[in-house]
Scaffold this active site. Structure first.
Site, mmCIF file in Angstrom:
data_model
loop_
_atom_site.group_PDB
_atom_site.id
_atom_site.type_symbol
_atom_site.label_atom_id
_atom_site.label_comp_id
_atom_site.label_asym_id
_atom_site.label_seq_id
_atom_site.Cartn_x
_atom_site.Cartn_y
_atom_site.Cartn_z
ATOM 1 N N GLU A 354 0.842 -1.199 0.000
ATOM 2 C CA GLU A 354 0.000 0.000 0.000
ATOM 3 C C GLU A 354 0.881 1.255 0.000
ATOM 4 O OE1 GLU A 354 -2.852 1.160 3.249
ATOM 5 O OE2 GLU A 354 -4.377 0.628 1.785
ATOM 6 N N HIS A 385 6.108 -26.907 3.039
ATOM 7 C CA HIS A 385 5.267 -28.011 2.571
ATOM 8 C C HIS A 385 4.195 -27.504 1.610
ATOM 9 C CE1 HIS A 385 7.168 -30.631 5.482
ATOM 10 N NE2 HIS A 385 7.078 -29.613 6.319
ATOM 11 N N LYS A 506 -13.846 1.794 -3.977
ATOM 12 C CA LYS A 506 -14.848 2.112 -2.946
ATOM 13 C C LYS A 506 -16.049 2.822 -3.584
ATOM 14 C CE LYS A 506 -11.444 2.747 0.753
ATOM 15 N NZ LYS A 506 -10.769 3.693 1.624
HETATM 16 O O1 F6P Z 1 -8.905 1.687 2.153
HETATM 17 C C1 F6P Z 1 -7.582 1.640 2.587
HETATM 18 C C2 F6P Z 1 -7.468 2.144 3.992
HETATM 19 O O2 F6P Z 1 -7.730 3.503 4.028
HETATM 20 C C3 F6P Z 1 -6.115 1.842 4.621
HETATM 21 O O3 F6P Z 1 -5.122 2.729 4.246
HETATM 22 C C4 F6P Z 1 -6.472 1.865 6.069
HETATM 23 O O4 F6P Z 1 -5.484 1.275 6.881
HETATM 24 C C5 F6P Z 1 -7.784 1.124 6.061
HETATM 25 O O5 F6P Z 1 -8.399 1.493 4.853
HETATM 26 C C6 F6P Z 1 -8.698 1.416 7.211
HETATM 27 O O6 F6P Z 1 -8.989 2.772 7.269
HETATM 28 P P1 F6P Z 1 -9.663 3.415 8.549
HETATM 29 O O7 F6P Z 1 -8.743 3.223 9.687
HETATM 30 O O8 F6P Z 1 -9.852 4.855 8.196
HETATM 31 O O9 F6P Z 1 -10.963 2.701 8.766
#
Ligand code: F6P
Length: 543
Positions: A354, A385, A506
């Protein structure tokens, strides 16, 4: 020397070294001495990489030409290194001892860091002493962390790794982690848990992550159904919110006194040192959590001050750059030889991919070379394994990270100590066979073996040894990888602290949610998606 000339020289070195097999490098009796490095008990062995000391000097020159020294100061002094979001990335401040100064917008953030640690400490004490009570007055005995990505993987990994460090006061508290959006982890868990004694820790930096909010809504309804108490009262007794967005947590209903806050300048995947680490503090006690911070701080100081020729995170990063950019190796297996580190591969997958899974440089131009490799992993002995076949005889070049503690089970049975020796022996055996191939056994007959029994070796690997796995050494290990990632980002000129690549999916999911319900909204979609939507709609109702 500028960057371009460094790269040019490195390419020349690669042309000269590529034809050489690792067995030739390892014939040098002084190789381990020259290519293994130690800091504060952590040993980094780079002797099984396909380079020589002169090449390592050139890689160090590349780091210098990339102005890594300035970049490290920018990071640790709170300058806005995450330029696409105009903010600092101050995970190092989270483990800085009190009394020091690091400023963001004229405010000394170290004071806030320690205020939060103190608030965590008192919440942990309330839980450990059985004073945190559920809606009917019973003491809390179960904690469920609801979060995903950085709000899940770090605490999950560390709690699992450090289970043996549970103080007596924490023995009565079970800790669970729930992340998956489909509710599968939660559904199984809720069947078994007692609502009156369960505390949910709602962890989300943004407090907008749908996966987390959906799980939280299910958990909250479960409490309402089981208790017949009002939502407000249940949130007060059964929910803690950990976030950088207190206003959103309050809007969701978590009272201020149940909120632990952190800051926008804490990246999600760098947040286990912040209040996000609360489940770790509950699991190993606050003094254990402070040990974790101290280990990371030791690595921070080393990263900041050590000469690059002896600087563990820098050297680990440079070995990666050599493999990826000069030897065309684009896969990295993370192989802990210790079951306690079962979740480390997943944690590092997020940390590295990421952060550095980017193809646009900080100035907006496209990168001209490869960046983050594909990372994956598993507990090493189990992977032997499973996928080691590919490492030994497949067509892919893979760099492997072997991670193992030297001592384990000191106070336990001789059998367990023997099992640890077994793991150590296997770790050493695999690193050796991957490097040397057939030649590892010194068996004259190898040449006579059929092709399918031959091992070509020449797979590079890093071995990382720590004396023992403790909160302190785990802190060192994680910080080692964090700074490795930063060093590589500086060399590749990318921003490791944003993650724009996850946003479009998203948005699209929101559109698909509508599309699942409303066929009229599907016309503008591609035929493949329309086809699946039709199938799902037709088959959704049970026959
Ligand atoms: O969608 C990716 C992300 O933003 C990550 O970078 C982050 O760790 C995760 O989602 C959770 O985000 P949040 O802590 O804002 O719920």
């Amino acid at each position: 020397m500028n960057r371009d000339s460094c790269w040019r020289e490195l390419r020349q070195s690669a042309e000269a070294l590529k034809p050489r097999h690792l067995s030739e490098f390892l014939a040098d009796e002084t190789r381990f001495e020259k290519l293994s490095f130690t800091h504060d008990g952590v040993l980094l062995d780079l002797s099984r990489h396909r380079f020589d000391c002169r090449t390592l000097d050139r890689l160090v020159q590349l780091a210098e030409a990339s102005e890594l020294r300035t970049a490290i100061s920018d990071l640790t002094e709170g300058r806005p290194v995450n330029h696409t979001e105009q903010r600092a990335a101050l995970h190092t401040a989270l483990r800085t001892p009190p009394g020091q100064r690091v400023e963001v917008e004229d405010e000394n953030v170290i004071e806030g860091v320690h205020e939060t640690l103190n608030k965590m400490e008192s919440l942990v004490a309330t839980l450990h002493s059985g004073q945190w009570r559920g809606y009917n007055g019973e003491a809390i005995d179960t904690l469920v962390n609801i979060g995903v990505g950085g709000s899940d993987l770090g605490p999950l990994m560390a709690c699992h790794a450090l289970e043996e460090f549970k103080p007596d006061a924490a023995q009565g508290i079970e800790i669970h982690f729930v992340s998956s959006m489909d509710g599968s982890q939660l559904a199984g868990l809720l069947d078994r848990l007692n609502p009156a004694t369960t505390l949910f820790v709602l962890s989300s930096k943004s407090f907008t992550t749908i996966d987390t909010l959906a799980n939280a809504a299910t958990a909250c309804q479960w409490l309402i159904d089981a208790s017949d108490e009002p939502r407000e009262l249940l949130l007060k007794h059964h929910f803690i919110g950990i976030t950088a967005k207190p206003e959103k947590a309050s809007e969701w209903g978590i009272p201020l006194q149940n909120q632990l806050l952190f800051w926008e300048w804490t990246g999600g995947r760098y947040s286990l040192w912040s209040a996000i680490g609360f489940p770790i503090a509950v699991a190993i006690g606050m003094s254990g959590f402070r040990q974790l911070l101290a280990g990371a701080h030791s690595m921070d100081r080393h990263f900041r001050h050590a000469d690059f020729h002896e600087n563990l995170p820098v050297l680990l990063a440079l070995a990666g750059v050599w493999n990826i950019n000069l030897l065309d190796i684009h896969a990295n297996a993370i192989l802990p030889y210790d079951g306690r580190l079962a979740h480390l591969p997943a944690y590092l997958e997020q940390l590295e991919m990421e952060s550095n899974g980017k193809s646009v440089r900080s100035d907006g131009s496209l990168v001209e070379q490869r960046t983050c490799p594909v990372l994956w992993g598993e507990i090493g002995p189990n992977a032997q394994h499973a996928f080691y076949q590919l490492l030994h005889q497949g067509t892919e070049s893979v760099m492997c990270d072997f991670i193992v503690p030297i001592r384990r089970y000191a106070a336990q049975s001789a059998h367990l100590q023997e099992q640890h020796r077994l793991a150590l022996a296997n770790c050493l055996a695999q690193a050796r066979v991957l490097a040397l191939g057939d030649k590892a056994l010194d068996d004259e007959g190898a040449d006579a073996q059929p092709p399918w029994k031959r091992y070509r070796g020449n797979q590079p690997s890093t071995v990382i040894l720590v004396d023992e796995l403790t909160p302190y050494s785990l802190g060192q290990l994680i910080a080692l990888y964090e700074h490795k990632v930063y060093t590589q980002a500086v060399i590749w000129e990318i921003n490791p602290f944003d993650q724009w690549g996850v946003e479009l999916g998203k948005k699209m999911a929101t559109q698909m949610l509508d599309a699942l319900e409303d066929p009229d909204s599907n016309e503008a979609l591609d035929s493949a998606t329309r086809g699946l939507l039709d199938q799902i709609r037709k088959r959704r109702e049970p026959a």
